[in-house]
Every structure is written in C-alpha cells, then in structure tokens.
Design a protein around this motif. Structure first.
Motif, PDB file in Angstrom:
ATOM      1  N   ASP A  55     -28.870  29.534  35.405  1.00  0.00           N
ATOM      2  CA  ASP A  55     -28.600  29.504  33.963  1.00  0.00           C
ATOM      3  C   ASP A  55     -27.855  30.759  33.519  1.00  0.00           C
ATOM      4  O   ASP A  55     -26.885  30.694  32.773  1.00  0.00           O
ATOM      5  CB  ASP A  55     -29.902  29.387  33.174  1.00  0.00           C
ATOM      6  CG  ASP A  55     -30.540  28.015  33.285  1.00  0.00           C
ATOM      7  OD1 ASP A  55     -29.876  27.067  33.756  1.00  0.00           O
ATOM      8  OD2 ASP A  55     -31.718  27.891  32.894  1.00  0.00           O
ATOM      9  N   ARG A  56     -28.316  31.921  33.989  1.00  0.00           N
ATOM     10  CA  ARG A  56     -27.682  33.180  33.618  1.00  0.00           C
ATOM     11  C   ARG A  56     -26.249  33.243  34.141  1.00  0.00           C
ATOM     12  O   ARG A  56     -25.330  33.625  33.416  1.00  0.00           O
ATOM     13  CB  ARG A  56     -28.490  34.353  34.153  1.00  0.00           C
ATOM     14  CG  ARG A  56     -28.015  35.689  33.572  1.00  0.00           C
ATOM     15  CD  ARG A  56     -28.655  36.850  34.230  1.00  0.00           C
ATOM     16  NE  ARG A  56     -28.107  36.883  35.594  1.00  0.00           N
ATOM     17  CZ  ARG A  56     -28.606  37.594  36.576  1.00  0.00           C
ATOM     18  NH1 ARG A  56     -29.673  38.298  36.404  1.00  0.00           N
ATOM     19  NH2 ARG A  56     -28.052  37.580  37.773  1.00  0.00           N
ATOM     20  N   LEU A  57     -26.056  32.860  35.388  1.00  0.00           N
ATOM     21  CA  LEU A  57     -24.724  32.892  35.992  1.00  0.00           C
ATOM     22  C   LEU A  57     -23.761  31.971  35.245  1.00  0.00           C
ATOM     23  O   LEU A  57     -22.646  32.374  34.890  1.00  0.00           O
ATOM     24  CB  LEU A  57     -24.804  32.484  37.465  1.00  0.00           C
ATOM     25  CG  LEU A  57     -23.492  32.435  38.226  1.00  0.00           C
ATOM     26  CD1 LEU A  57     -22.910  33.835  38.382  1.00  0.00           C
ATOM     27  CD2 LEU A  57     -23.691  31.796  39.585  1.00  0.00           C
ATOM     28  N   LEU A  58     -24.177  30.754  34.991  1.00  0.00           N
ATOM     29  CA  LEU A  58     -23.309  29.810  34.292  1.00  0.00           C
ATOM     30  C   LEU A  58     -23.005  30.279  32.876  1.00  0.00           C
ATOM     31  O   LEU A  58     -21.860  30.194  32.414  1.00  0.00           O
ATOM     32  CB  LEU A  58     -23.949  28.418  34.280  1.00  0.00           C
ATOM     33  CG  LEU A  58     -24.062  27.734  35.647  1.00  0.00           C
ATOM     34  CD1 LEU A  58     -24.892  26.464  35.544  1.00  0.00           C
ATOM     35  CD2 LEU A  58     -22.692  27.441  36.241  1.00  0.00           C
ATOM     36  N   SER A  59     -24.012  30.796  32.175  1.00  0.00           N
ATOM     37  CA  SER A  59     -23.778  31.248  30.800  1.00  0.00           C
ATOM     38  C   SER A  59     -22.872  32.476  30.749  1.00  0.00           C
ATOM     39  O   SER A  59     -22.119  32.643  29.799  1.00  0.00           O
ATOM     40  CB  SER A  59     -25.099  31.507  30.081  1.00  0.00           C
ATOM     41  OG  SER A  59     -25.783  32.577  30.666  1.00  0.00           O
ATOM     42  N   GLU A  60     -22.907  33.334  31.765  1.00  0.00           N
ATOM     43  CA  GLU A  60     -22.015  34.496  31.813  1.00  0.00           C
ATOM     44  C   GLU A  60     -20.553  34.073  31.837  1.00  0.00           C
ATOM     45  O   GLU A  60     -19.684  34.788  31.349  1.00  0.00           O
ATOM     46  CB  GLU A  60     -22.295  35.355  33.046  1.00  0.00           C
ATOM     47  CG  GLU A  60     -23.513  36.220  32.932  1.00  0.00           C
ATOM     48  CD  GLU A  60     -23.782  37.028  34.197  1.00  0.00           C
ATOM     49  OE1 GLU A  60     -22.985  36.937  35.159  1.00  0.00           O
ATOM     50  OE2 GLU A  60     -24.790  37.733  34.226  1.00  0.00           O
ATOM     51  N   TYR A  61     -20.267  32.923  32.411  1.00  0.00           N
ATOM     52  CA  TYR A  61     -18.904  32.414  32.495  1.00  0.00           C
ATOM     53  C   TYR A  61     -18.599  31.368  31.425  1.00  0.00           C
ATOM     54  O   TYR A  61     -17.565  30.729  31.468  1.00  0.00           O
ATOM     55  CB  TYR A  61     -18.640  31.844  33.895  1.00  0.00           C
ATOM     56  CG  TYR A  61     -18.491  32.944  34.916  1.00  0.00           C
ATOM     57  CD1 TYR A  61     -17.241  33.488  35.182  1.00  0.00           C
ATOM     58  CD2 TYR A  61     -19.590  33.470  35.570  1.00  0.00           C
ATOM     59  CE1 TYR A  61     -17.097  34.528  36.086  1.00  0.00           C
ATOM     60  CE2 TYR A  61     -19.456  34.511  36.483  1.00  0.00           C
ATOM     61  CZ  TYR A  61     -18.206  35.029  36.734  1.00  0.00           C
ATOM     62  OH  TYR A  61     -18.065  36.061  37.619  1.00  0.00           O
ATOM     63  N   GLY A  62     -19.517  31.206  30.477  1.00  0.00           N
ATOM     64  CA  GLY A  62     -19.284  30.267  29.387  1.00  0.00           C
ATOM     65  C   GLY A  62     -19.345  28.814  29.821  1.00  0.00           C
ATOM     66  O   GLY A  62     -18.761  27.951  29.184  1.00  0.00           O
ATOM     67  N   LEU A  63     -20.051  28.544  30.910  1.00  0.00           N
ATOM     68  CA  LEU A  63     -20.159  27.189  31.444  1.00  0.00           C
ATOM     69  C   LEU A  63     -21.456  26.543  30.962  1.00  0.00           C
ATOM     70  O   LEU A  63     -22.420  27.239  30.644  1.00  0.00           O
ATOM     71  CB  LEU A  63     -20.102  27.224  32.978  1.00  0.00           C
ATOM     72  CG  LEU A  63     -18.809  27.810  33.551  1.00  0.00           C
ATOM     73  CD1 LEU A  63     -18.923  28.017  35.045  1.00  0.00           C
ATOM     74  CD2 LEU A  63     -17.630  26.917  33.219  1.00  0.00           C
ATOM     75  N   PRO A  64     -21.510  25.216  30.930  1.00  0.00           N
ATOM     76  CA  PRO A  64     -22.710  24.540  30.423  1.00  0.00           C
ATOM     77  C   PRO A  64     -23.926  24.767  31.312  1.00  0.00           C
ATOM     78  O   PRO A  64     -23.810  24.784  32.539  1.00  0.00           O
ATOM     79  CB  PRO A  64     -22.316  23.061  30.409  1.00  0.00           C
ATOM     80  CG  PRO A  64     -21.176  22.945  31.359  1.00  0.00           C
ATOM     81  CD  PRO A  64     -20.477  24.275  31.352  1.00  0.00           C
TER      82      PRO A  64
END
Length: 87
Positions: A55-64
């Motif tokens: 979740d953290r990794l995806l949110s860092e890149y603005g991904l769902p």
C-alpha cells in the motif's frame, strides 16, 4: 502601482488568486511528488511483501491501492518489473 493599490496591494495582487490557491494546496500536501528512485524489488520480494508495505509503495507513486492483496501484488509486479524480472 495603481493596479496593485486597486487590488489591495497584497499577495493576491502580485501573484493572482490562482497562484495563491496552488501554493496553499502544495502546503497542505495536495500535490504529487515523484519519488527519486525506482523500486528495485525482485518478484520474490513482491510476493512476500506485506500488504501495508505494498500500500505504501503504490501510494508513493500515486498508484491505486484498492483491491485484494493478490491484486495489489500483481499490479506492483506488472508496474515495476520489466524484462527479465517479470518472467
């Protein structure tokens, strides 16, 4: 000078309402900032990664970050592994 005086002479007169709104949004964290480094995890690391880390990794890149853990892992692998890393 007369224009600035007519507009109140303040910050809004110099930069305009839109610029001020953009600066306020940036101060509140209302913008996307691309991380400096591309993630370098292997397929095995993505498959073992806990959900909170995905979740953290995806949110860092603005991904769902919606979906099941399986969907998040598959999405991360597809987004970040290319070439020999995705086979």
């Amino acid at each position: 000078m007369e224009t600035m005086a007519a507009n109140g002479g303040g910050r809004e007169a110099r930069y305009g309402k839109r610029d001020e709104q953009q600066q306020q949004a940036m101060g509140c964290g209302g913008y996307f900032q691309m991380p400096l480094h591309y993630p370098r995890y292997s397929r095995e690391e993505y498959e073992a990664m806990p959900e909170w880390q995905l979740d953290r990794l995806l949110s860092e890149y603005g991904l769902p970050v919606a979906g099941t853990l399986h969907h998040k892992r598959a999405f991360a692998i597809g987004a970040f592994l290319w070439g020999s890393g995705s086979h």
